[in-house]
Design an enzyme around this catalytic site. Structure first.
Site, PDB file in Angstrom:
ATOM      1  N   ASP A   1       7.921  14.476 -44.067  1.00 50.96           N
ATOM      2  CA  ASP A   1       9.235  13.902 -44.376  1.00 50.96           C
ATOM      3  C   ASP A   1       9.824  13.278 -43.111  1.00 50.96           C
ATOM      4  O   ASP A   1       9.156  13.184 -42.086  1.00 50.96           O
ATOM      5  CB  ASP A   1      10.164  14.974 -44.955  1.00 50.96           C
ATOM      6  CG  ASP A   1      10.260  16.198 -44.038  1.00 50.96           C
ATOM      7  OD1 ASP A   1      10.165  16.032 -42.817  1.00 50.96           O
ATOM      8  OD2 ASP A   1      10.439  17.319 -44.557  1.00 50.96           O
ATOM      9  N   TYR A  59      13.928  25.490 -43.840  1.00 51.03           N
ATOM     10  CA  TYR A  59      13.568  26.380 -42.732  1.00 51.03           C
ATOM     11  C   TYR A  59      14.603  27.499 -42.604  1.00 51.03           C
ATOM     12  O   TYR A  59      15.345  27.563 -41.626  1.00 51.03           O
ATOM     13  CB  TYR A  59      13.423  25.578 -41.433  1.00 51.03           C
ATOM     14  CG  TYR A  59      12.198  24.700 -41.449  1.00 51.03           C
ATOM     15  CD1 TYR A  59      10.935  25.250 -41.239  1.00 51.03           C
ATOM     16  CD2 TYR A  59      12.294  23.340 -41.726  1.00 51.03           C
ATOM     17  CE1 TYR A  59       9.794  24.457 -41.287  1.00 51.03           C
ATOM     18  CE2 TYR A  59      11.153  22.542 -41.768  1.00 51.03           C
ATOM     19  CZ  TYR A  59       9.912  23.110 -41.551  1.00 51.03           C
ATOM     20  OH  TYR A  59       8.784  22.328 -41.600  1.00 51.03           O
ATOM     21  N   ASP A  91       9.015  16.936 -38.638  1.00 52.41           N
ATOM     22  CA  ASP A  91       8.265  18.190 -38.699  1.00 52.41           C
ATOM     23  C   ASP A  91       6.972  18.094 -39.488  1.00 52.41           C
ATOM     24  O   ASP A  91       5.995  18.774 -39.195  1.00 52.41           O
ATOM     25  CB  ASP A  91       9.135  19.301 -39.295  1.00 52.41           C
ATOM     26  CG  ASP A  91       9.404  19.088 -40.775  1.00 52.41           C
ATOM     27  OD1 ASP A  91       9.967  18.030 -41.135  1.00 52.41           O
ATOM     28  OD2 ASP A  91       9.048  19.971 -41.585  1.00 52.41           O
ATOM     29  N   GLU A 131       0.155  18.813 -47.275  1.00 53.72           N
ATOM     30  CA  GLU A 131       1.129  18.444 -46.245  1.00 53.72           C
ATOM     31  C   GLU A 131       0.734  19.104 -44.932  1.00 53.72           C
ATOM     32  O   GLU A 131       0.300  20.250 -44.900  1.00 53.72           O
ATOM     33  CB  GLU A 131       2.542  18.869 -46.641  1.00 53.72           C
ATOM     34  CG  GLU A 131       3.605  18.310 -45.702  1.00 53.72           C
ATOM     35  CD  GLU A 131       5.016  18.431 -46.247  1.00 53.72           C
ATOM     36  OE1 GLU A 131       5.889  17.672 -45.806  1.00 53.72           O
ATOM     37  OE2 GLU A 131       5.251  19.293 -47.126  1.00 53.72           O
TER      38      GLU A 131
END
Length: 520
Positions: free
Chosen positions: A91, A240, A88, A486
């Site tokens: 990571d 999430y 995603d 990120e």
């Protein structure tokens, strides 16, 4: 007679002045810019980014050469093949909910702006990006009422700083089923597959049919066994969490299935559950991987264009009212609830990864401006009336901010221009390429030798859209500053369509459009 004439002139000028005031209220918060941008290049790079995020066995035509095969045993412990899909962000976990939203938005971009994407020579790359996701969803949907929703554990993954090619962290897979429901992830995955089925209808009809089959089963599963996926898969919380619940995803899935199949049962679902599921009661100021209400409201609004939906006008107009609340909030034209902006004019929703909300807003504003232009309508906000060009010009200002028209003169799209974030918070990009160094880099070794370096990342994460600046336009290019540096797949997917639209308008001077002030 002369008085009547003067009164008419006064009214005409008053209308013009009001229009000017409206435009100033929209545009006064961001600086004018003479910068010109190559939107075709931005489009190409944004699609290239998805190749950096691939998990699984990489194909022979893989263009991002610093990546290699990874996650080749995913699902093995559970006796299922879960190789493939996307990481995603920075990571190495495969989170199903944001992955599915990414694919839905990529598909929507292609459905709306496929001609412009093809004109830029990027159509096949767009289809490849979508199919890399949908191939994985087909694998993950092993039975009608079973969907594998996550591979990897966020907690253990974050203890390590490793390239995906080296990862030693848990690759446990997690599923939702009849006893452990996940209506939100089932709904979003159904939406992704339904939207993608429309993309592949002409080029790959068999695959399109397969996607519709899975989408219908997933929607039925999600609707029949209702519950939030993060209650069934506790490890997803904190990463999430499904804050908005699952009703928005069920409406979202039903609408995409209606668009893909033209079956009345799906439209009826959206109409009959409009109130009880919040579709016509929630007025939102964000559209994201978690909160789908605005997307539902926008699509429902656009159904009003078709005569066959005249009989549903009463409910669809309530959807439109909520959709336009969002649009007016972005344009700073509501009485009370507007989306905050930075001094440089960027929409600002929240501190963590704010660019995801900018990209989704830019897409919806662009899409709705096209809808208004086609249907010869305007947007009625509390503080004024706006034409399609005014709405699109604001969407363009957000994209231009991303590409460098901002107080820091920094491109937040990595690899675009010469001044962009060089220390993106991304495991694979921040460690020497596996192709260059095939020696194993351990869990803490990555932190010790790579994470803390001040040097730029050895690999450029081309096309990534990072989290972006704070509410004062400040940004620190530091690897440890994950709130800002990120990048995520669902940041990039919505702007693919907007880049394509802008590239298609190459040579058109949007700032000198006579419709900007005179459309009535």
């Amino acid at each position: 007679m002369e008085d009547n004439k003067q009164e008419g002139v006064f009214k005409k000028h008053s209308k013009f002045l009001h229009r000017c005031f409206v435009l100033l209220s929209i545009f006064s918060l961001f600086p004018s810019s003479c910068l010109s941008f190559d939107y075709g290049e931005a489009l190409s790079k944004s699609l290239l980014y998805f190749e950096s995020q691939r998990s699984g066995r990489l194909p022979h035509n893989q263009r991002v050469s610093w990546r290699h095969h990874s996650g080749l045993t995913d699902g093995l412990e559970q006796g299922v093949d879960l190789v493939g899909g996307y990481y995603d962000a920075g990571d190495n976990v495969k989170f199903g909910l944001p992955m599915a939203f990414t694919v839905t938005m990529l598909s929507w971009s292609v459905l709306e702006y496929g001609e412009q994407i093809a004109g830029a020579g990027e159509y096949l790359h767009a289809l490849e990006a979508i199919k890399w996701g949908t191939d994985y969803f087909i694998k993950a949907h092993t039975h009608p009422n079973v969907l594998w929703a996550q591979v990897g554990n966020g907690d253990t993954d974050h203890y390590c700083w490793q390239r995906p090619e080296d990862m030693t962290t848990s690759r446990q897979a997690y599923k939702v089923d009849a006893n452990n429901p996940g209506s939100d992830i089932a709904g979003e995955t159904a939406a992704a597959m339904a939207a993608a089925s429309m993309v592949f209808r002409k080029t790959n009809p068999h695959y399109s049919h397969l996607l519709i089959h899975h989408a219908q089963q997933l929607f039925e599963f999600g609707d029949k066994y209702r519950g939030k996926y993060d209650e069934s898969i506790k490890v997803s919380k904190g990463y999430y969490s499904s804050v908005s619940g699952y009703m928005d995803e069920l409406l979202w899935a039903a609408l995409w299935l209606y668009k893909a199949t033209d079956k009345e049962e799906y439209l009826n679902y959206v109409l009959e559950n409009a109130h009880s599921f919040g579709g016509i009661t929630w007025a939102m100021t964000e559209f994201s991987w978690d909160v789908k209400y605005v997307g539902v409201q926008i699509i429902a609004s656009m159904l009003l264009m078709e005569k066959k939906h005249e009989k549903h006008k009463h409910v669809l107009e309530q959807y439109r009212s909520k959709a336009e609340h969002f649009l007016c909030a972005c344009l700073n034209m509501n009485n009370a609830t507007n989306v905050q902006r930075t001094p440089g004019g960027l929409l600002y929703t929240r501190q963590w990864n704010n660019m995801q909300y900018v990209s989704t807003a830019a897409f919806l504003l662009t899409l709705y401006s096209d809808y208004l232009r086609t249907s010869n309508q305007e947007l009625n906000c509390h503080n004024g009336v706006l034409g399609p060009q005014e709405i699109f010009s604001f969407a363009k200002s957000q994209v231009d901010y991303i590409l460098g028209s901002n107080p820091k003169a920094l491109s937040y799209l990595v690899g675009y221009g010469s001044n962009y974030p060089y220390r993106v918070h991304h495991r694979g990009a921040s460690i020497e390429s596996y192709k260059r160094n095939q020696g194993f880099i351990g869990c803490t070794q990555g932190y010790d030798n790579w994470y803390g370096r001040h040097d730029p990342n050895p690999n450029t994460l081309v096309g990534a859209l990072v989290g972006g600046p704070d509410n004062k336009d400040r940004f620190k290019d530091e690897r440890s500053n994950y709130i800002q540096t990120e990048a995520c797949t669902y940041n990039v997917a919505p702007v693919v369509g907007v880049f394509a639209k802008l590239h298609g308008l190459k040579g058109t001077d949007l700032s000198d459009n006579p419709n900007l002030l005179t459309s009535s």
